[in-house]
Motif scaffolding. Sequence first.
Motif, PDB file in Angstrom:
ATOM      1  N   VAL A 110      -7.000  -5.951  -2.762  1.00 12.40           N
ATOM      2  CA  VAL A 110      -6.030  -6.326  -3.782  1.00 12.40           C
ATOM      3  C   VAL A 110      -6.773  -6.995  -4.940  1.00 12.40           C
ATOM      4  N   THR A 111      -6.383  -6.675  -6.158  1.00 12.15           N
ATOM      5  CA  THR A 111      -6.945  -7.322  -7.335  1.00 12.15           C
ATOM      6  C   THR A 111      -6.503  -8.782  -7.352  1.00 12.15           C
ATOM      7  N   THR A 112      -7.458  -9.704  -7.524  1.00 13.87           N
ATOM      8  CA  THR A 112      -7.174 -11.137  -7.480  1.00 13.87           C
ATOM      9  C   THR A 112      -7.199 -11.736  -8.891  1.00 13.87           C
ATOM     10  N   ASP A 113      -6.807 -12.997  -8.987  1.00 15.12           N
ATOM     11  CA  ASP A 113      -6.878 -13.707 -10.273  1.00 15.12           C
ATOM     12  C   ASP A 113      -8.329 -13.784 -10.764  1.00 15.12           C
ATOM     13  N   THR A 114      -9.277 -13.984  -9.848  1.00 14.33           N
ATOM     14  CA  THR A 114     -10.693 -14.018 -10.214  1.00 14.33           C
ATOM     15  C   THR A 114     -11.116 -12.674 -10.803  1.00 14.33           C
ATOM     16  N   ASP A 115     -10.615 -11.584 -10.206  1.00 14.87           N
ATOM     17  CA  ASP A 115     -10.905 -10.253 -10.753  1.00 14.87           C
ATOM     18  C   ASP A 115     -10.384 -10.131 -12.180  1.00 14.87           C
ATOM     19  N   HIS A 116      -9.187 -10.651 -12.436  1.00 19.32           N
ATOM     20  CA  HIS A 116      -8.596 -10.566 -13.773  1.00 19.32           C
ATOM     21  C   HIS A 116      -9.462 -11.300 -14.807  1.00 19.32           C
ATOM     22  N   VAL A 117     -10.038 -12.433 -14.414  1.00 23.41           N
ATOM     23  CA  VAL A 117     -10.925 -13.174 -15.325  1.00 23.41           C
ATOM     24  C   VAL A 117     -12.153 -12.317 -15.637  1.00 23.41           C
ATOM     25  N   LYS A 118     -12.764 -11.732 -14.594  1.00 20.76           N
ATOM     26  CA  LYS A 118     -13.927 -10.864 -14.806  1.00 20.76           C
ATOM     27  C   LYS A 118     -13.545  -9.640 -15.646  1.00 20.76           C
ATOM     28  N   ASP A 119     -12.352  -9.098 -15.406  1.00 20.63           N
ATOM     29  CA  ASP A 119     -11.892  -7.932 -16.172  1.00 20.63           C
ATOM     30  C   ASP A 119     -11.784  -8.257 -17.655  1.00 20.63           C
ATOM     31  N   GLY A 138      -2.922   4.975 -12.483  1.00 19.62           N
ATOM     32  CA  GLY A 138      -4.202   5.225 -13.136  1.00 19.62           C
ATOM     33  C   GLY A 138      -5.375   4.866 -12.248  1.00 19.62           C
ATOM     34  N   LEU A 139      -6.359   5.751 -12.194  1.00 25.82           N
ATOM     35  CA  LEU A 139      -7.611   5.505 -11.487  1.00 25.82           C
ATOM     36  C   LEU A 139      -8.724   5.544 -12.522  1.00 25.82           C
ATOM     37  N   PHE A 140      -9.480   4.451 -12.623  1.00 27.97           N
ATOM     38  CA  PHE A 140     -10.515   4.373 -13.645  1.00 27.97           C
ATOM     39  C   PHE A 140     -11.581   3.362 -13.240  1.00 27.97           C
ATOM     40  N   ARG A 141     -12.739   3.488 -13.862  1.00 30.84           N
ATOM     41  CA  ARG A 141     -13.825   2.538 -13.615  1.00 30.84           C
ATOM     42  C   ARG A 141     -13.692   1.388 -14.598  1.00 30.84           C
ATOM     43  N   TRP A 142     -13.892   0.181 -14.070  1.00 33.86           N
ATOM     44  CA  TRP A 142     -13.877  -1.011 -14.907  1.00 33.86           C
ATOM     45  C   TRP A 142     -14.929  -1.957 -14.372  1.00 33.86           C
ATOM     46  N   GLY A 143     -15.997  -2.122 -15.124  1.00 32.01           N
ATOM     47  CA  GLY A 143     -17.080  -2.981 -14.652  1.00 32.01           C
ATOM     48  C   GLY A 143     -17.736  -2.382 -13.424  1.00 32.01           C
ATOM     49  N   GLU A 144     -17.791  -3.158 -12.359  1.00 33.83           N
ATOM     50  CA  GLU A 144     -18.449  -2.722 -11.131  1.00 33.83           C
ATOM     51  C   GLU A 144     -17.476  -2.140 -10.113  1.00 33.83           C
ATOM     52  N   ASP A 145     -16.221  -1.914 -10.515  1.00 34.58           N
ATOM     53  CA  ASP A 145     -15.201  -1.436  -9.588  1.00 34.58           C
ATOM     54  C   ASP A 145     -14.479  -0.207 -10.120  1.00 34.58           C
ATOM     55  N   TYR A 146     -13.831   0.500  -9.203  1.00 36.21           N
ATOM     56  CA  TYR A 146     -12.818   1.483  -9.563  1.00 36.21           C
ATOM     57  C   TYR A 146     -11.479   0.820  -9.320  1.00 36.21           C
ATOM     58  N   LEU A 147     -10.586   0.923 -10.272  1.00 38.36           N
ATOM     59  CA  LEU A 147      -9.250   0.340 -10.154  1.00 38.36           C
ATOM     60  C   LEU A 147      -8.216   1.434 -10.000  1.00 38.36           C
ATOM     61  N   LEU A 148      -7.199   1.144  -9.212  1.00 39.21           N
ATOM     62  CA  LEU A 148      -6.033   2.003  -9.056  1.00 39.21           C
ATOM     63  C   LEU A 148      -4.839   1.109  -9.331  1.00 39.21           C
ATOM     64  N   GLU A 149      -4.148   1.374 -10.447  1.00 36.95           N
ATOM     65  CA  GLU A 149      -3.063   0.495 -10.891  1.00 36.95           C
ATOM     66  C   GLU A 149      -1.858   1.316 -11.316  1.00 36.95           C
ATOM     67  N   THR A 150      -0.723   0.631 -11.394  1.00 36.45           N
ATOM     68  CA  THR A 150       0.521   1.287 -11.788  1.00 36.45           C
ATOM     69  C   THR A 150       1.120   0.658 -13.032  1.00 36.45           C
ATOM     70  N   ARG A 151       1.936   1.462 -13.712  1.00 35.04           N
ATOM     71  CA  ARG A 151       2.782   1.021 -14.826  1.00 35.04           C
ATOM     72  C   ARG A 151       4.098   1.775 -14.703  1.00 35.04           C
ATOM     73  N   ILE A 152       5.176   1.198 -15.194  1.00 34.35           N
ATOM     74  CA  ILE A 152       6.453   1.902 -15.205  1.00 34.35           C
ATOM     75  C   ILE A 152       6.319   3.104 -16.121  1.00 34.35           C
ATOM     76  N   GLU A 153       6.676   4.265 -15.619  1.00 28.21           N
ATOM     77  CA  GLU A 153       6.535   5.503 -16.384  1.00 28.21           C
ATOM     78  C   GLU A 153       7.878   6.006 -16.893  1.00 28.21           C
ATOM     79  N   ASP A 154       8.860   5.982 -16.036  1.00 25.54           N
ATOM     80  CA  ASP A 154      10.153   6.569 -16.378  1.00 25.54           C
ATOM     81  C   ASP A 154      10.954   5.591 -17.236  1.00 25.54           C
ATOM     82  N   PRO A 155      11.314   5.971 -18.456  1.00 28.09           N
ATOM     83  CA  PRO A 155      12.026   5.051 -19.351  1.00 28.09           C
ATOM     84  C   PRO A 155      13.402   4.623 -18.817  1.00 28.09           C
ATOM     85  N   ARG A 156      13.934   5.353 -17.871  1.00 28.84           N
ATOM     86  CA  ARG A 156      15.236   4.969 -17.313  1.00 28.84           C
ATOM     87  C   ARG A 156      15.176   3.622 -16.601  1.00 28.84           C
ATOM     88  N   PHE A 157      13.989   3.262 -16.087  1.00 30.41           N
ATOM     89  CA  PHE A 157      13.855   1.938 -15.480  1.00 30.41           C
ATOM     90  C   PHE A 157      13.990   0.846 -16.526  1.00 30.41           C
TER      91      PHE A 157
END
Length: 137
Positions: free
Chosen positions: A104-113, A53-72
């Motif tokens: 890389v997204t940091t712990d500080t970023d997660h707090v701001k998020d 996923g690519l999306f805007r969050w606050g003052e940044d654009y984030l590019l993140e992943t999630r497991i998509e295939d249920p076989r995993f």
Amino acid sequence: MTKVLEFSVRTSAEKSLDQVLHSVEKALNLTFTEGEFEEGPAYIAKSLGMSIGLFRWGEDYLLETRIEDPRFLEAAEENPLEVARISETVADVLTVLGPSPWRVTTDTDHVKDREVGDKLDRQFTDDAGPPPWAEYV
């Protein structure tokens, strides 16, 4: 043990989302389409069993992943999943092949998020409490 990939990187939202989208598609050789990621609007691509996923969050654009295939997830019932975090590599690839620096997204970023998320929750729910003028009524 079943291995899966994961990354979370970000760049400053100084450029337009279209510019960032184009550079990410080119650098990663992926095509993104409009959709939802984590219940919010985003551009989505699928690769290697991941939803990206690519999306805007606050003052940044984030590019993140999630497991998509249920076989995993099905495989995880028999063997635990081992997550291979490749954020540093992805940030380097996007920085070298694109016009903007990624990190890389940091712990500080997660707090701001979370703060951004809390602000949006208050803005769009009735749980925000009484209006500021209520004390004068």
